[in-house]
Design a protein around this motif. Sequence first.
Motif, mmCIF file in Angstrom:
data_model
loop_
_atom_site.group_PDB
_atom_site.id
_atom_site.type_symbol
_atom_site.label_atom_id
_atom_site.label_comp_id
_atom_site.label_asym_id
_atom_site.label_seq_id
_atom_site.Cartn_x
_atom_site.Cartn_y
_atom_site.Cartn_z
ATOM 1 N N UNK A 69 0.820 -1.211 0.000
ATOM 2 C CA UNK A 69 0.000 0.000 0.000
ATOM 3 C C UNK A 69 0.855 1.264 0.000
ATOM 4 N N UNK A 70 2.141 1.128 0.290
ATOM 5 C CA UNK A 70 3.090 2.223 0.100
ATOM 6 C C UNK A 70 3.851 1.940 -1.188
ATOM 7 N N UNK B 125 -0.991 11.148 1.136
ATOM 8 C CA UNK B 125 -1.655 10.661 2.351
ATOM 9 C C UNK B 125 -1.241 9.244 2.734
ATOM 10 N N UNK B 126 -0.506 8.554 1.879
ATOM 11 C CA UNK B 126 -0.027 7.217 2.230
ATOM 12 C C UNK B 126 0.866 7.243 3.466
ATOM 13 N N UNK B 127 1.554 8.351 3.701
ATOM 14 C CA UNK B 127 2.414 8.451 4.877
ATOM 15 C C UNK B 127 1.608 8.449 6.177
ATOM 16 N N UNK B 128 0.317 8.752 6.098
ATOM 17 C CA UNK B 128 -0.528 8.727 7.292
ATOM 18 C C UNK B 128 -0.676 7.318 7.857
ATOM 19 N N UNK B 129 -0.399 6.297 7.056
ATOM 20 C CA UNK B 129 -0.506 4.897 7.487
ATOM 21 C C UNK B 129 0.653 4.471 8.381
ATOM 22 N N UNK B 130 1.715 5.255 8.377
ATOM 23 C CA UNK B 130 2.948 4.855 9.052
ATOM 24 C C UNK B 130 2.971 5.413 10.473
#
Length: 49
Positions: free
Chosen positions: A10-11, A35-40
Amino acid sequence: MSVFLRYDGTLSVSDAASVFIMKKKNIDRILSFDSDFDKVAGIVRIYES
């Protein structure tokens, strides 16, 4: 690749590489519209909406 695989693809590979480097350098904030960095966990994304 370990970070990339941890997030089940997903990243993107480049995002995973950024996260890996950030973790190694003890960096916890990133300036990004992605916004993918919000998952980390442990990384705060700085952005303007």
